[in-house]
Write a protein that holds these residues in place. Structure first.
Motif, PDB file in Angstrom:
ATOM      1  N   SER A 130       0.830  -1.200   0.000  1.00 27.75           N
ATOM      2  CA  SER A 130       0.000   0.000   0.000  1.00 27.75           C
ATOM      3  C   SER A 130       0.868   1.255   0.000  1.00 27.75           C
ATOM      4  CB  SER A 130      -0.922   0.000   1.205  1.00 27.75           C
ATOM      5  OG  SER A 130      -0.162  -0.063   2.391  1.00 27.75           O
ATOM      6  N   ARG A 131       2.172   1.090   0.250  1.00 26.49           N
ATOM      7  CA  ARG A 131       3.060   2.238   0.195  1.00 26.49           C
ATOM      8  C   ARG A 131       3.371   2.624  -1.248  1.00 26.49           C
ATOM      9  NH1 ARG A 131       4.186   3.223   4.924  1.00 26.49           N
ATOM     10  NH2 ARG A 131       4.459   1.153   5.795  1.00 26.49           N
ATOM     11  N   GLN A 172       0.443  -7.658  -1.603  1.00 24.89           N
ATOM     12  CA  GLN A 172      -0.093  -7.514  -0.253  1.00 24.89           C
ATOM     13  C   GLN A 172      -1.490  -6.903  -0.327  1.00 24.89           C
ATOM     14  OE1 GLN A 172       1.769  -4.423   1.974  1.00 24.89           O
ATOM     15  NE2 GLN A 172       2.305  -5.727   3.694  1.00 24.89           N
ATOM     16  N   MET A 173      -2.308  -7.199   0.665  1.00 24.08           N
ATOM     17  CA  MET A 173      -3.590  -6.497   0.847  1.00 24.08           C
ATOM     18  C   MET A 173      -4.446  -6.495  -0.417  1.00 24.08           C
ATOM     19  SD  MET A 173      -4.137  -2.639   2.319  1.00 24.08           S
ATOM     20  CE  MET A 173      -5.717  -2.137   3.015  1.00 24.08           C
ATOM     21  N   GLU A 188      -6.545 -13.074   5.175  1.00 25.44           N
ATOM     22  CA  GLU A 188      -6.729 -12.685   6.572  1.00 25.44           C
ATOM     23  C   GLU A 188      -7.894 -11.705   6.672  1.00 25.44           C
ATOM     24  OE1 GLU A 188      -2.175 -12.477   8.275  1.00 25.44           O
ATOM     25  OE2 GLU A 188      -2.687 -11.197   6.573  1.00 25.44           O
ATOM     26  N   ARG A 189      -8.531 -11.705   7.851  1.00 23.35           N
ATOM     27  CA  ARG A 189      -9.568 -10.707   8.089  1.00 23.35           C
ATOM     28  C   ARG A 189      -8.900  -9.447   8.613  1.00 23.35           C
ATOM     29  NH1 ARG A 189     -14.808 -11.536   8.247  1.00 23.35           N
ATOM     30  NH2 ARG A 189     -14.569 -13.757   8.713  1.00 23.35           N
ATOM     31  N   TYR A 190      -9.277  -8.326   8.046  1.00 22.02           N
ATOM     32  CA  TYR A 190      -8.720  -7.043   8.458  1.00 22.02           C
ATOM     33  C   TYR A 190      -9.642  -6.352   9.469  1.00 22.02           C
ATOM     34  CZ  TYR A 190      -4.697  -6.641   5.263  1.00 22.02           C
ATOM     35  OH  TYR A 190      -3.488  -6.788   4.638  1.00 22.02           O
ATOM     36  N   MET A 191      -9.176  -5.222   9.943  1.00 25.80           N
ATOM     37  CA  MET A 191      -9.908  -4.443  10.946  1.00 25.80           C
ATOM     38  C   MET A 191     -11.324  -4.108  10.497  1.00 25.80           C
ATOM     39  SD  MET A 191      -8.345  -1.247  12.984  1.00 25.80           S
ATOM     40  CE  MET A 191      -8.010  -0.116  11.655  1.00 25.80           C
ATOM     41  N   ARG A 240      -2.597 -12.017   0.892  1.00 26.53           N
ATOM     42  CA  ARG A 240      -1.254 -11.876   0.374  1.00 26.53           C
ATOM     43  C   ARG A 240      -1.109 -12.913  -0.719  1.00 26.53           C
ATOM     44  NH1 ARG A 240       2.879 -12.459   4.682  1.00 26.53           N
ATOM     45  NH2 ARG A 240       1.441 -14.038   5.485  1.00 26.53           N
ATOM     46  N   VAL A 294      -8.850   1.310   6.945  1.00 21.25           N
ATOM     47  CA  VAL A 294      -8.440   0.362   5.905  1.00 21.25           C
ATOM     48  C   VAL A 294      -8.585   1.005   4.525  1.00 21.25           C
ATOM     49  CG1 VAL A 294      -8.825  -1.914   4.909  1.00 21.25           C
ATOM     50  CG2 VAL A 294      -9.075  -1.585   7.383  1.00 21.25           C
ATOM     51  N   GLU A 342      -5.787   3.145   3.486  1.00 22.71           N
ATOM     52  CA  GLU A 342      -4.531   2.483   3.136  1.00 22.71           C
ATOM     53  C   GLU A 342      -4.600   1.800   1.761  1.00 22.71           C
ATOM     54  OE1 GLU A 342      -0.644   2.129   4.479  1.00 22.71           O
ATOM     55  OE2 GLU A 342      -2.320   3.143   5.455  1.00 22.71           O
ATOM     56  N   SER A 355      -1.374   4.935   0.444  1.00 22.81           N
ATOM     57  CA  SER A 355      -1.675   5.563   1.729  1.00 22.81           C
ATOM     58  C   SER A 355      -1.845   7.072   1.580  1.00 22.81           C
ATOM     59  CB  SER A 355      -0.530   5.289   2.694  1.00 22.81           C
ATOM     60  OG  SER A 355       0.632   5.928   2.200  1.00 22.81           O
TER      61      SER A 355
END
Lengths: 392, 367, 367, 392
Positions: free
Chosen positions: B128-129, B151-152, B188-191, B198, B346, B349, B353
């Motif tokens: 995300s960067r 990622q993500m 994965e589960r995020y916030m 990934r 989220v 990001e 970002s």
């Protein structure tokens, strides 16, 4: 005994009773020992360390010997703390009884009450929880509605408390209840001790935005409580409560401080990297991190300074509100930046890879810093009124 | 361009609002509490497909509705209000890229995407960067080999296709591939209770036809993707912060403390009024960014990054103020305001970002 | 080190406060309205010399009082409270450098500086941005030749000596020179009503004895100058913002609007309480920076830059809040709050801007 | 006449009457023409341009012809403005009579008053100033104390006004005075016109923190004013004042907007320079500039949007408070950054090199943006009450 001899004794005592495993940071719930009727020890080391400390009354080093406390002078207590800190000894007992109820009992309790409750706090036999907040009251703590109606030598208590930390694990609760509806709200409050096993008391854990929490809701449904359990006078509980709130406020701001030790820039360098001149690659985020780190350092120095001023005899007064306010906001800012520093990985909520979303959950949890123990708005009101003397 | 919606866009907005009424914030909670592995309601997704939302950015000749970015923004804004999740953002944008740059073979896929509900996820750069890509494509006879990680990646566990960037001889290229077993997907589960993955590619074989668009088009594809996805995320954040703000103001009007409504405290009033002003600004820049995309104006790249940076920042402010003004209640999982905060972080990001976009804007403005 | 003042420091602080009572803000106005070319009161300067303030940072063996940086900070804090101007900051710091690093010949000057009131100004790098120096020193037989320019040099129109940096073979070196006719001095009045000059050197002849300290000492001199001057300016800003804040709070308690004291408005109360908190932080970091200098702790460099960045920022906030809370009155030249704002901006820029020091702190912290 | 023909006429008119020198930006005080009894023209070009415009009533294009106005339709007025803007024509006349008093007269004045005052405004014969604020009143405008006591068919006026722009150059003042002390403060105010030449009226310029200013204090010492000079009803002046305040607020926010056209980054690049990748050398300042420029652009778009919404028939209402608030704060932020961008040179106060400290003085002047025309705090109160509907 000279202080030098005392120090030697302390060192020998620690070496003899505090095993290596009791000198590691506490990370899991079971690493902490809270005592109480149903308590069990994690292992022998934990038990030995607790038992040795409790025998000497050193779970409460400065409390009077007559109640089983350590009876140490301030200088001796400082030495004990220094030597424990030096060896990173875990606290043998965590206890709201020690931090909150005990000081209130020593200040406001009757001799009988002190003898009844203090020894069990010191020996970790009774686990206490706090019952102040109510769902409707929030910042207006004095607006509480849990009622205690007189019935001979008992009260009949009805109502609900929230944010009772570890309410589901406690043996006893010290609670504020309303004993007079007819007077100004602060004047009709009583400070009352209630056994959690009494019929009509029930608890339910509260889930937070960060996930599971030690907080509970506690319900009182026609609970009979002896009038002997009042601390101080009936309808004079607000004085006791205010005394304890100051204790709580200082405790929170020092907790914030401990968390501040790892610089944000350390995480940032790890996660983002630096260019060939050693400068963080994300210059805009770097600018925010610099600002935060300067504030964090200046705040840390301010805590040191106020501490020193207190030692020099200046009253801390409403400055505790300033520390609570600034510390809370600083910690919230830290975690906003921490999320940005960690990028995607900081947003993960579940799974082992991220230790069950540790950063994301800590982030969420910090939002409560400026609410619990008096909101930031309440602290600003206090500063404005009691430090700046602005009119209301 | 115009700030006021056309009648057609207003109708679209109304139907979207009706649709998402059936997908309130409670649904997000429900999916989470069920440990739902998909992360969104498949029934809702079906209805969205039926409304033709996947084709909003596709030309009519290829079976789309050609509603433009502004029209799509209206949908995302409504998604933001109810925190509704689905693969529509990435699918609709990927469909747009195929429509505009795809080969005939790729364009043939548009029908099943628009009417069959095949979903596509998008993976830009590797983090995300948005620093240089870590995915590399090399030629291997009449195939390509793809290696690296992403990622993500949203909804990669259910997506049928992946549109991704990779470096070929150091040049960023875009590929549309099937989400096959050869792709390793760790989800994965995020916030925000959504599922992100990934992806790892270990010499995954791609046919030469996986490349989207001609060599010259690659920069335009990258620009459209970064700008378009972020303008739409900004629209989502606009809906999110507007809803969170309205709820907070509502709470200020009903919650009593110290015997009065807390909305009568001047300190809270001024903070609310300032936040109102900031949200007005977000609204304008989001519209401006979407309109510039529709107009094909090159300034759109700057506007889209401005929109994302500003929307992320004000969504942060709005949700923080929300939790704080709700007080202790706001900290509990029972109250919904926390869900807005989590989604806001989220979304901020995703696809670059806040600081990436602020920096991108400055560079585009030559400083 | 200690945050609380020693008895000796407290006495110094009290005498300084008494001294500057005779130099209130009204004096700044008076000097300005008279178009006074000196920019400070020469009578006051005489009294300061008599108090021995030029020797506060000089060892007792060289005729100073050796009160240390913390002691000097107490003086600057009082200067900040009344916006009192004089050459004491640069003179006392230059005297410290001579005491510590100077040749015997230079040390012999200390007496006339401390008791005779000869003043010294200091010119670091060439601009307040503190980028590479534009002054160059070259060898010319048994002399040096100095060429280049310096900006924003305080009181250069009255200074007897100048301590300045210049590059010699690309290395920053420090020289103590006479402010002779060979130096071109263009003096302007700044926003804070003080006089600052642009200096030009066109092959100005310097004797070899003008160099201060041995080659190895040059970096230490640079560090001491940047750190020390900025820690003291931070102390001045602390005094300035404290006074501005106290005046503002006083005004909030007496000014009525809509039938009530404006200090009863919660929005203003919260802003004042927040500002109070920020000023508390400034106080701590200023003390910490000065103490670290006294302790010779290498961390002082980081602390001094932190102090300057933070003090500049909060002085900005405090004076802006001051003008705003005074309202229309605050905008008039008759009211003194504006003088605090103007001095705050100039002090922030002297010897390195806010962003320079924030950046310096980050670099010293390796990021 | 068709709009196309009208446009042609306008173009011909401009070309014939507006000299090249009247198409340059106005930089000096004498570049502006304010009219009035003592007015003189800077040069012939200025006189010719003013006279030609005034003859047609185009100094007030949409005002009714019967009072000497242009009588143009909205569409025609727009064309006139477009063609003047395109050629950067200077306004022929600056006038508080046009911006403020005129609209009030058209709305609240009697037919006789309109005929008496409007033609002289249009022809630039009378220069007006505004007398609202008072030293004690500040944001609490309605708390004004300048009294007008009835004395036959006159009032006797006593008191003091501040912030009367160009009060020392005006012929007449429109002022708010108190005609009834006994009622709620808003109910006892009257809107009164006073000739500045009347005995007992005196003015004194106000010096600001930025230096000289057009503002004055105006004193009334037993000044006799005919009752015929009341606009609207006696004691109903607050309605007129509120009407005019909305005008003022929009005027200020659009002035802020015009100043925003040069990007801050342009100055920064000039003053600070960029590195080899084209990035501003001061990365921390750059971060603040980016934030400001995004806000400035978003605010500009918001003004456009609200303008468009108004055209589509939405009422602007309290949104003018939001524009005033945000625009003022944005401009203050801009000049804080501008100072940092300019470094030492931005701090110079006197001397030709810096055009008499232009940047430093502009910086100081911006601090008044959030005070004049209603403070930021007042605007936030209005937003809170009238847009958000929060309780008082």
């Amino acid at each position: 005994m000279s202080l030098e001899d005392f120090r030697k004794e302390v060192i020998d005592f620690i070496e003899a009773n505090c095993a290596e495993s009791m000198r590691q940071p506490m990370v899991k719930e079971s690493d902490t020992y809270w005592g109480g009727r149903n308590a069990t020890f994690q292992n022998e080391d934990q038990e030995r360390w607790f038992t040795a400390m409790a025998e000497r009354g050193w779970t409460t080093p400065t409390w009077p010997k007559e109640y089983g406390g350590g009876g140490l002078s301030k200088a001796e207590a400082k030495i004990l703390k220094q030597e424990m800190d030096k060896r990173k000894c875990r606290p043998p007992l965590l206890s709201f009884g020690i931090w909150m109820l005990g000081p209130a009992l020593l200040q406001f309790g009757s001799e009988e009450q002190r003898q009844q409750y203090l020894p069990d706090i010191i020996q970790g036999k009774t686990r206490w929880c706090q019952g102040y907040s109510e769902p409707g009251a929030g910042s207006d703590l004095a607006g509480l509605q849990t009622s205690a109606i007189s019935d001979g030598d008992h009260y009949i208590v009805n109502g609900q408390k929230v944010w009772t930390s570890y309410g589901d694990k406690a043996d006893m609760i010290f609670a504020l209840v309303r004993t007079d509806q007819s007077v100004k709200k602060q004047m009709g409050i009583t400070f009352l001790l209630v056994d959690m096993d009494t019929e009509g008391v029930s608890t339910q854990p509260i889930k937070l935005i960060s996930g599971k929490s030690p907080f509970c809701e506690t319900f009182f449904d026609n609970v009979r409580v002896p009038k002997a359990n009042v601390i101080g006078e009936e309808n004079a509980g607000w004085t006791v409560a205010k005394y304890l709130l100051t204790h709580e406020r200082s405790a929170i701001s020092s907790a914030v401080d401990a968390d501040m030790l790892t610089p944000l820039s350390y995480y940032a360098k790890n996660s983002i990297g630096v260019d060939e001149t050693g400068v963080l690659k994300d210059s805009i985020l770097r600018s925010d991190i610099v600002e935060w780190e300067i504030d964090a350092a200046a705040f840390k120095f301010t805590l040191e300074r106020i501490n020193e001023e207190m030692k020099a005899g200046q009253a801390i007064g409403a400055k505790s509100s300033f520390m609570k306010y600034y510390g809370s906001e600083l910690n919230k800012r830290k975690y906003e930046l921490r999320l940005q520093v960690e990028g995607a990985d900081g947003l993960v909520w579940d799974g082992e890879r991220t230790n069950e979303g540790k950063v994301a959950r800590q982030f969420c949890r910090t939002k409560g810093n400026s609410i619990e123990g008096g909101t930031s708005e309440v602290q600003l009101n206090i500063i404005s009124k009691h430090i700046l003397g602005l009119p209301s | 361009m115009a700030y006021v919606l056309t009648e057609e866009q207003q109708m679209l907005s109304d139907s979207a609002r009706d649709l998402f009424k059936a997908a309130p914030v409670a649904l997000v909670r429900e999916l989470r509490d069920q440990d739902n592995e998909v992360g969104y309601s498949q029934d809702l997704w079906k209805e969205m497909v039926e409304m033709g939302l996947n084709g909003l950015l596709v030309s009519e000749e290829n079976g789309g509705m050609d509603f433009g970015w502004r029209g799509m923004g209206v949908i995302l804004e409504e998604c933001g209000r109810t925190l509704s999740n689905s693969p529509v953002l990435t699918t609709a944008v990927a469909a747009h890229i195929i429509d505009r740059y795809g080969s005939e073979e790729q364009k043939a896929m548009l029908t099943e995407i628009i009417t069959g509900g095949k979903s596509i996820t998008i993976a830009l750069r590797s983090t995300s960067r948005m620093s240089a890509d870590e995915c590399i494509v090399t030629a291997d006879g009449d195939h390509y080999l793809l290696s690296g990680t992403k990622q993500m990646v949203a909804n990669a566990n259910t997506a049928d296709y992946i549109l991704l960037s990779a470096l070929s001889d150091g040049v960023e290229q875009y590929y549309l591939i099937e989400n096959s077993d050869a792709v390793q997907v760790e989800t994965e589960r995020y916030m925000d209770s959504r599922m992100y993955s990934r992806l790892s590619f270990d010499s995954v074989k791609l046919s030469q036809s996986a490349l989207v668009g001609v060599a010259k088009a690659q920069r335009a594809i990258a620009t459209t993707l970064i700008s378009g996805l972020n303008a739409l995320l900004s629209a989502e954040l606009l809906g999110l912060m507007t809803e969170a703000f309205e709820r907070t103001v509502g709470y200020l009007k009903e919650r009593r403390q110290f015997g009065v409504l807390i909305g009568s405290f001047q300190a809270l009033q001024h903070r609310a009024a300032d936040l109102y002003s900031e949200i007005e600004l977000v609204k304008s820049i989001v519209i401006k960014a979407l309109d510039a995309l529709d107009d094909g104006d090159p300034i759109a790249t700057a506007y889209c990054s401005m929109a994302k940076a500003k929307a992320s920042k004000i969504a942060q402010l709005a949700t923080n103020e929300g939790v704080q003004m709700y007080g202790g209640i706001g900290m509990t999982d029972d109250e919904e305001i926390g869900f807005f905060m989590k989604r806001a972080r989220v979304a901020a990001e995703q696809f670059g970002s806040m600081s990436y976009h602020a920096d991108r804007f400055a560079r585009l403005s030559s400083y």
